[in-house]
Design a protein around this motif. Structure first.
Motif, PDB file in Angstrom:
ATOM      1  N   ASP A   8       0.806  -1.237   0.000  1.00 15.14           N
ATOM      2  CA  ASP A   8       0.000   0.000   0.000  1.00 15.14           C
ATOM      3  C   ASP A   8       0.833   1.279   0.000  1.00 15.14           C
ATOM      4  O   ASP A   8       0.570   2.211   0.767  1.00 15.14           O
ATOM      5  N   HIS A  10       0.956   3.340  -2.469  1.00 15.28           N
ATOM      6  CA  HIS A  10       0.131   4.357  -3.139  1.00 15.28           C
ATOM      7  C   HIS A  10       0.979   5.516  -3.675  1.00 15.28           C
ATOM      8  O   HIS A  10       0.670   6.693  -3.446  1.00 15.28           O
ATOM      9  N   ASP A  55      -1.009  -2.515  -4.246  1.00 15.68           N
ATOM     10  CA  ASP A  55      -1.199  -1.059  -4.209  1.00 15.68           C
ATOM     11  C   ASP A  55       0.136  -0.299  -4.123  1.00 15.68           C
ATOM     12  O   ASP A  55       0.287   0.623  -3.329  1.00 15.68           O
ATOM     13  N   HIS A  89      -5.456  -1.063  -6.829  1.00 11.96           N
ATOM     14  CA  HIS A  89      -5.184   0.266  -7.370  1.00 11.96           C
ATOM     15  C   HIS A  89      -4.170   0.274  -8.497  1.00 11.96           C
ATOM     16  O   HIS A  89      -3.966   1.294  -9.130  1.00 11.96           O
ATOM     17  N   HIS A 187      -3.691  -4.101   1.889  1.00 14.74           N
ATOM     18  CA  HIS A 187      -5.039  -3.533   1.747  1.00 14.74           C
ATOM     19  C   HIS A 187      -5.431  -2.697   2.961  1.00 14.74           C
ATOM     20  O   HIS A 187      -5.980  -1.620   2.815  1.00 14.74           O
ATOM     21  N   HIS A 189      -4.457  -0.206   5.801  1.00 12.52           N
ATOM     22  CA  HIS A 189      -3.357   0.759   5.739  1.00 12.52           C
ATOM     23  C   HIS A 189      -2.618   0.989   7.056  1.00 12.52           C
ATOM     24  O   HIS A 189      -1.900   1.963   7.207  1.00 12.52           O
TER      25      HIS A 189
HETATM   26 MN   LIG Z   1      -4.300   0.313  -0.450  1.00 14.39          MN
END
Ligand SMILES: [Mn+2]
Length: 366
Positions: A8, A10, A55, A89, A187, A189
């Motif tokens: 994650d 991102h 992600d 994502h 997933h 965070h």
């Molecule tokens: Mn995520």
């Protein structure tokens, strides 16, 4: 063998929800830089592999800077194997932009693939990219030997039952007693580790940097050290974020002036050891006297330059003791009695109206 589990990231998140455009741009760069720093850490600590449990990118629209930086970081760290599982994502836009897949980049698909990190036959890294079709009963096709140390990676919401929407649910129940020693998840965070079964644990590493106040707390990655002969593991959560997102609840009950409130906030800041580089959300709680003086603008101004970002949310409520005014023959008493007796105003509104009225009668600016 040492393995880092992160997820994650991102990368390329816009970061504009709290920050002005300049700072948002700076935070965006910091998030990318924290990934690069993590790989430097891995190199310095002789980490053999990095698992990215989904992600890595925020959207399918990846900037040239991020694409080039991630690619260069992977290619220039040939001693580290990167295991990159895609999440909800980041479909495969990153890969599509590469001329070739680096030798040290390992990928997953929508059915289980098993790798032996650094060719070590005693350790496995197995992963699957979950989707609506393969999600149900996914554990049935997972066969792992108890004689090895088995890591499994997935991206999805943990659940102990199968929900209606089967997309990206990691069914913890189905994954028990499947010889998984470490289940590396993405997933959620924030960092979270739980027991999976007698022999194994499941873990969300959380993201490397908190992006908003909905992602407060410590952020970083998990460093897994495996003794492949004894088949034992030790795990360490490494706090690694450049800045923390801090939510500070501050009880301002009985504070009569703005300076009283600031004193309370200062105490809370000292207690929580908030650093000037952090992003801070101060939430005022408790009950204050209707006649208390409190200037939100002044409080915001007072802290403005003391932190990278700060915002003050006043969630305190008013303490109105109607009995205090029942026998009060002054204009104030009459005013409070009238407002409190009204039947077409909510209790919270009544308190707000009383406060504004009392402050006006005291000659204060409203
Ligand atoms: Mn995520």
């Amino acid at each position: 063998m040492k393995i880092i589990h992160c997820a994650d990231l991102h990368l390329d998140s816009r970061m504009t929800s709290n920050l002005n455009p300049d700072k948002a741009k700076e935070r965006k760069a910091e998030i990318l830089n924290t990934f690069v720093n993590m790989v430097d850490y891995a190199s310095a600590h002789e980490v053999d592999a990095i698992i990215i449990a989904g992600d890595m990118f925020d959207t399918s629209n990846i900037s040239a800077l991020t694409r080039n930086t991630v690619e260069r970081t992977i290619r220039s760290n040939k001693d580290i194997e990167f295991y990159y599982l895609m999440g909800n994502h980041d479909r495969d836009n990153f890969l599509a932009g590469l001329e070739s897949i680096p030798d040290n980049l390992f990928l997953f698909t929508d059915s289980f693939i098993t790798y032996y990190p650094k060719g070590n036959q005693n350790i496995t890294i197995t992963g699957i990219e979950l989707n609506a079709e393969n999600n149900n009963g996914v554990a049935n096709s997972l066969l792992l030997s108890p004689s090895r140390f088995n890591i499994v990676t997935m991206h999805g919401q943990e659940s102990v039952s199968v929900g209606k929407d089967k997309t990206q649910i990691v069914n913890i129940k189905e994954l028990r007693n499947k010889n998984i020693d470490y289940l590396a998840l993405g997933h959620i965070h924030y960092y979270k580790e739980e027991k999976l079964d007698e022999g194994g644990v499941y873990c969300y590493s959380g993201c490397l940097e908190g992006r908003g106040f909905d992602e407060p707390g410590d952020h970083g990655f998990v460093l897994l050290t495996i003794d492949e002969e004894k088949k034992t593991q030790s795990r360490e959560f490494v706090k690694f974020a450049a800045r923390d997102m801090v939510i500070l609840n501050c009880d301002i009950t009985d504070c009569m002036t703005t300076m009283d409130v600031i004193d309370r906030i200062d105490d809370s800041i000292a207690e929580a050891s908030v650093r000037s580089r952090d992003l801070l959300k101060i939430v005022l709680k408790g009950q204050t006297d209707v006649e208390a003086e409190r200037d939100a603008n002044y409080i915001a101004k007072h802290y403005e330059d003391k932190f990278y970002f700060v915002k003050v949310c006043d969630e305190s409520s008013l303490k109105i003791n109607i009995d205090d005014y029942l026998m009060d023959m002054s204009l104030k008493g009459e005013y409070v009695r009238r407002i409190m007796a009204a039947t077409d105003i909510s209790e919270e509104d009544k308190k707000a109206i009383v406060q504004i009225g009392l402050r006006a009668m005291s000659g204060e600016e409203i």
